[in-house]
Design a protein around this motif. Structure first.
Motif, PDB file in Angstrom:
ATOM      1  N   CYS A   1       0.858  -1.189   0.000  1.00 25.84           N
ATOM      2  CA  CYS A   1       0.000   0.000   0.000  1.00 25.84           C
ATOM      3  C   CYS A   1       0.906   1.255   0.000  1.00 25.84           C
ATOM      4  N   VAL A   2       0.278   2.413  -0.058  1.00 29.97           N
ATOM      5  CA  VAL A   2       1.040   3.664  -0.177  1.00 29.97           C
ATOM      6  C   VAL A   2       2.038   3.814   0.973  1.00 29.97           C
ATOM      7  N   GLU A   3       1.559   3.651   2.205  1.00 29.86           N
ATOM      8  CA  GLU A   3       2.455   3.856   3.354  1.00 29.86           C
ATOM      9  C   GLU A   3       3.569   2.808   3.391  1.00 29.86           C
ATOM     10  N   GLU A   4       3.245   1.573   3.009  1.00 28.49           N
ATOM     11  CA  GLU A   4       4.284   0.534   2.979  1.00 28.49           C
ATOM     12  C   GLU A   4       5.332   0.866   1.916  1.00 28.49           C
ATOM     13  N   ASN A   5       4.880   1.423   0.786  1.00 28.60           N
ATOM     14  CA  ASN A   5       5.837   1.842  -0.239  1.00 28.60           C
ATOM     15  C   ASN A   5       6.798   2.886   0.312  1.00 28.60           C
ATOM     16  N   LEU A   6       6.269   3.812   1.119  1.00 25.69           N
ATOM     17  CA  LEU A   6       7.145   4.823   1.724  1.00 25.69           C
ATOM     18  C   LEU A   6       8.099   4.180   2.732  1.00 25.69           C
ATOM     19  N   LEU A   7       7.544   3.316   3.600  1.00 26.31           N
ATOM     20  CA  LEU A   7       8.356   2.732   4.674  1.00 26.31           C
ATOM     21  C   LEU A   7       9.470   1.828   4.147  1.00 26.31           C
ATOM     22  N   VAL A   8       9.189   1.118   3.041  1.00 24.64           N
ATOM     23  CA  VAL A   8      10.212   0.198   2.525  1.00 24.64           C
ATOM     24  C   VAL A   8      11.428   0.981   2.022  1.00 24.64           C
ATOM     25  N   GLY A   9      11.219   2.283   1.762  1.00 27.76           N
ATOM     26  CA  GLY A   9      12.320   3.128   1.301  1.00 27.76           C
ATOM     27  C   GLY A   9      13.422   3.289   2.330  1.00 27.76           C
ATOM     28  N   ARG A  10      13.129   3.010   3.603  1.00 28.05           N
ATOM     29  CA  ARG A  10      14.194   3.140   4.611  1.00 28.05           C
ATOM     30  C   ARG A  10      14.653   1.783   5.131  1.00 28.05           C
ATOM     31  N   TYR A  11      14.376   0.718   4.351  1.00 27.33           N
ATOM     32  CA  TYR A  11      14.778  -0.624   4.784  1.00 27.33           C
ATOM     33  C   TYR A  11      16.296  -0.706   4.975  1.00 27.33           C
ATOM     34  N   GLY A  12      17.029  -0.150   3.998  1.00 29.96           N
ATOM     35  CA  GLY A  12      18.486  -0.296   4.037  1.00 29.96           C
ATOM     36  C   GLY A  12      19.201   0.810   4.795  1.00 29.96           C
ATOM     37  N   ARG A  13      18.493   1.930   5.080  1.00 33.51           N
ATOM     38  CA  ARG A  13      19.189   3.073   5.690  1.00 33.51           C
ATOM     39  C   ARG A  13      18.179   3.883   6.489  1.00 33.51           C
ATOM     40  N   GLU A  14      18.461   4.044   7.741  1.00 32.30           N
ATOM     41  CA  GLU A  14      17.619   4.908   8.584  1.00 32.30           C
ATOM     42  C   GLU A  14      18.513   5.980   9.176  1.00 32.30           C
ATOM     43  N   ALA A  15      18.810   6.976   8.361  1.00 28.60           N
ATOM     44  CA  ALA A  15      19.736   8.023   8.808  1.00 28.60           C
ATOM     45  C   ALA A  15      18.931   9.180   9.402  1.00 28.60           C
ATOM     46  N   PRO A  16      19.519   9.866  10.388  1.00 29.38           N
ATOM     47  CA  PRO A  16      18.835  11.049  10.903  1.00 29.38           C
ATOM     48  C   PRO A  16      18.821  12.139   9.839  1.00 29.38           C
ATOM     49  N   GLY A  17      17.823  12.979   9.859  1.00 29.87           N
ATOM     50  CA  GLY A  17      17.738  14.036   8.857  1.00 29.87           C
ATOM     51  C   GLY A  17      16.361  14.651   8.844  1.00 29.87           C
ATOM     52  N   PRO A  18      16.126  15.535   7.892  1.00 30.12           N
ATOM     53  CA  PRO A  18      14.861  16.274   7.897  1.00 30.12           C
ATOM     54  C   PRO A  18      13.649  15.441   7.505  1.00 30.12           C
ATOM     55  N   TRP A  19      13.853  14.274   6.884  1.00 34.22           N
ATOM     56  CA  TRP A  19      12.703  13.569   6.305  1.00 34.22           C
ATOM     57  C   TRP A  19      12.262  12.376   7.130  1.00 34.22           C
ATOM     58  N   SER A  20      10.988  12.421   7.519  1.00 38.51           N
ATOM     59  CA  SER A  20      10.340  11.316   8.235  1.00 38.51           C
ATOM     60  C   SER A  20       9.018  11.080   7.515  1.00 38.51           C
ATOM     61  N   LEU A  21       8.299  10.056   7.956  1.00 40.36           N
ATOM     62  CA  LEU A  21       6.995   9.780   7.337  1.00 40.36           C
ATOM     63  C   LEU A  21       6.084  11.008   7.457  1.00 40.36           C
ATOM     64  N   GLY A  22       6.080  11.624   8.649  1.00 37.25           N
ATOM     65  CA  GLY A  22       5.225  12.788   8.879  1.00 37.25           C
ATOM     66  C   GLY A  22       5.602  13.961   7.980  1.00 37.25           C
ATOM     67  N   ARG A  23       6.917  14.202   7.819  1.00 34.85           N
ATOM     68  CA  ARG A  23       7.371  15.324   6.984  1.00 34.85           C
ATOM     69  C   ARG A  23       7.040  15.090   5.516  1.00 34.85           C
ATOM     70  N   ILE A  24       7.089  13.820   5.113  1.00 32.60           N
ATOM     71  CA  ILE A  24       6.768  13.517   3.709  1.00 32.60           C
ATOM     72  C   ILE A  24       5.269  13.736   3.465  1.00 32.60           C
ATOM     73  N   TYR A  25       4.448  13.371   4.466  1.00 34.04           N
ATOM     74  CA  TYR A  25       3.009  13.651   4.334  1.00 34.04           C
ATOM     75  C   TYR A  25       2.741  15.159   4.336  1.00 34.04           C
ATOM     76  N   GLU A  26       3.579  15.918   5.050  1.00 29.69           N
ATOM     77  CA  GLU A  26       3.416  17.389   5.008  1.00 29.69           C
ATOM     78  C   GLU A  26       3.784  17.939   3.630  1.00 29.69           C
ATOM     79  N   LEU A  27       4.825  17.332   3.040  1.00 26.88           N
ATOM     80  CA  LEU A  27       5.261  17.770   1.713  1.00 26.88           C
ATOM     81  C   LEU A  27       4.215  17.418   0.649  1.00 26.88           C
ATOM     82  N   PHE A  28       3.618  16.226   0.800  1.00 25.19           N
ATOM     83  CA  PHE A  28       2.609  15.770  -0.163  1.00 25.19           C
ATOM     84  C   PHE A  28       1.323  15.411   0.589  1.00 25.19           C
ATOM     85  N   PRO A  29       0.529  16.390   1.000  1.00 24.87           N
ATOM     86  CA  PRO A  29      -0.664  16.082   1.815  1.00 24.87           C
ATOM     87  C   PRO A  29      -1.657  15.166   1.095  1.00 24.87           C
TER      88      PRO A  29
END
Lengths: 233, 289
Positions: A94-122
């Motif tokens: 599903c949409v959220e799983e597609n987003l979450l799988v993007g950090r499977y290999g790397r979970e680095a600190p930074g400006p982008w989180s699930l919440g921030r991405i939803y803010e960018l693309f409401p």
């Protein structure tokens, strides 16, 4: 030292040579655009950086380290994420799983989180549990960009994100790219929509039949120069 | 009427065993499109490993199975990592040939080590314990445990696949191998983990194979056939479909046996062929395929 650099980059599909000695450079915080006609080698260039096409180790350097022969999974873990041409979302996620799988290999600190991405693309937040195949082309592109961003990459590679989308959607996507740039992410944009690409880029490189035909700052290049480098005539 | 009700209930319970045979096969095919022709022989191999552990350490079969689980997980991971990953690519033939060869090696290796004698996993009193559901209907505890284990395995696989990051990686790899690599998914490792998981499931299947009936080194291919039938009847890519596929084959077999004792195996094959004719994608195919 450049953040990402290609030196004499070549690429082959079997016997066919797609790239001939490409030299490019991306500084930290910078956005560069790769423009050129169909078949110029733009997508091949991005695939070579992302590790989907491997070549000589030294032909691509990231933060000083050779990555030209490194696997795509390892390159992503180091901080280079690709938004592939045609979106290519995972249909069984599903949409959220597609987003979450993007950090499977790397979970680095930074400006982008699930919440921030939803803010960018409401628009995609309301579709978070929908099958990704039911989204419009523009929404799918937003998910594809979000999926690459969520790992907080140092370099974001975007392959023809405007392809097949309505002008109003393209404007919205490029507005999002401005936010991404402002957050400090370096970008390489491959585009056929020259006008859009030039607006957000610090420098442009033009490819023609696998060779670099022009490079420079948008303000320093004339329409005629770009036209000649793009079409060859 | 009671005999048919009994046939139906026994069929459902038998279906649990077939679903266990099939779940590991379904998992591997779903993730890497690998048809593991050695699956049946690997179940028999696992049964012999449980038997050996039970004999050497004096454990009951359940405890021996638990002891075998980590060994089998590592064996599955190593098999995929060292051998099967090298066979995967655009051509479907190499993994078929290699797993076919593997099945022959396992069968003959077991014949060499354990002879052709039939063995059984002895569970003690539990094997003969049953309770009556009616005047002519009785349910064995081992049979009931088999079905409960099948449901638990399918539930657990669903949790792993649909509630964890590893499950998302499994499904992403299955959808688009190239793009999965761009997510930092190391697909050879994902395939090896999947095979390890498949070995855990087939080891649980092996426990009930050995407690339901006698086994010997040559019965693997027939278990593979039942597993295939269950996967295809249920629909490729759906774990719940695999459970129902197993139950349908089980019911068809017990009803066939009720009609004529010689028709048990035939009943399962007829049900399989009927599904292939009328619903070639199976009863519960994954919608995104």
């Amino acid at each position: 030292m450049a953040l990402l650099e290609t030196r004499g980059l070549t690429a082959f599909y079997g016997d066919f040579q797609a790239l001939y000695g490409i030299d490019t450079m991306l500084q930290a915080g910078e956005t560069i655009a790769i423009i050129g006609a169909n078949g110029a080698g733009k997508s091949t260039y991005l695939k070579s950086i992302a590790g989907l096409i491997r070549g000589a180790a030294d032909s691509v350097r990231f933060e000083g380290a050779p990555i030209g022969a490194t696997s795509a999974a390892e390159i992503m873990k180091r901080g280079i994420a690709l938004v592939p041409e045609g979106r290519r979302l995972f249909p069984s996620l599903c949409v959220e799983e597609n987003l979450l799988v993007g950090r499977y290999g790397r979970e680095a600190p930074g400006p982008w989180s699930l919440g921030r991405i939803y803010e960018l693309f409401p628009g995609i937040k309301t579709r978070r549990n929908s099958a990704s195949t039911t989204l419009s082309g523009g929404e799918q592109q937003m998910v594809a960009i979000g999926r690459a961003l969520i790992s907080n990459p140092r370099v974001l590679l975007c392959d023809e994100i405007s392809l097949g989308l309505a002008p109003i959607v393209v404007r919205a996507l490029y507005e999002a790219l401005r936010h991404i740039k402002a957050a400090g992410t370096s970008m390489i944009l491959v585009e056929q929509d020259i006008a859009q690409a030039i607006k957000v880029s610090d420098r442009i490189y033009c490819f023609q039949e696998g060779r670099l035909s022009l490079s420079g700052r948008p303000s320093e290049l004339s329409r005629e120069q770009i036209h000649l480098a793009y079409f060859g005539t | 009427m009671a005999v048919w009700a009994n046939a139906l209930i026994q069929g459902i319970l038998l279906g649990g065993l077939y679903a266990l045979f099939a779940a590991g096969l379904s998992l591997i095919f779903g993730i890497m499109r690998l048809v593991n022709l050695a699956h049946g022989d690997l179940i028999v191999l696992a049964a012999f490993i449980i038997l050996t552990i039970a004999t050497w350490l004096g454990l009951d079969p359940f405890a021996a199975m638990l002891a075998a689980l980590p060994i089998m997980f590592v064996a599955g991971f190593a098999l995929q990592h060292l051998l099967l990953n090298r066979t995967l690519g655009r051509d479907l033939l190499p993994p078929l040939l290699v797993t076919f060869g593997l099945s022959i090696i396992i069968e003959n290796g077991l014949l060499e080590l354990f002879s052709a004698d039939s063995r059984r996993l002895h569970g003690g009193a539990i094997e003969t314990t049953s309770f009556a559901l009616g005047p002519d209907v009785a349910v064995g505890v081992v049979q009931l445990l088999t079905l409960a284990s099948a449901v638990a395995v399918i539930l657990a696989l669903n949790v792993v696949f649909y509630r964890t990051a590893l499950g998302r990686a499994f499904r992403a790899t299955s959808d688009d191998l190239e793009i999965a690599q761009l997510m930092g998914i190391d697909h050879p490792r994902i395939f090896s983990l999947a095979m390890g998981l498949s070995f855990i499931v087939l080891t649980i299947a092996a426990l009930y194979l050995g407690m339901h009936a006698n086994f010997d080194p040559t019965i693997g291919p027939q278990r593979l056939l039942y597993a295939f039938e269950a996967v295809i009847v249920g629909g490729l890519g759906s774990f719940w479909g695999t459970l129902f596929g197993g139950i349908i084959i089980g019911i068809a077999q017990t009803i066939g046996a009720q009609l004529n004792p010689e028709w048990q195996i035939l009943g399962g094959h007829v049900a399989f062929l009927a599904v292939l004719v009328f619903k070639p994608r199976g009863l519960f195919p994954r919608t995104t395929d």
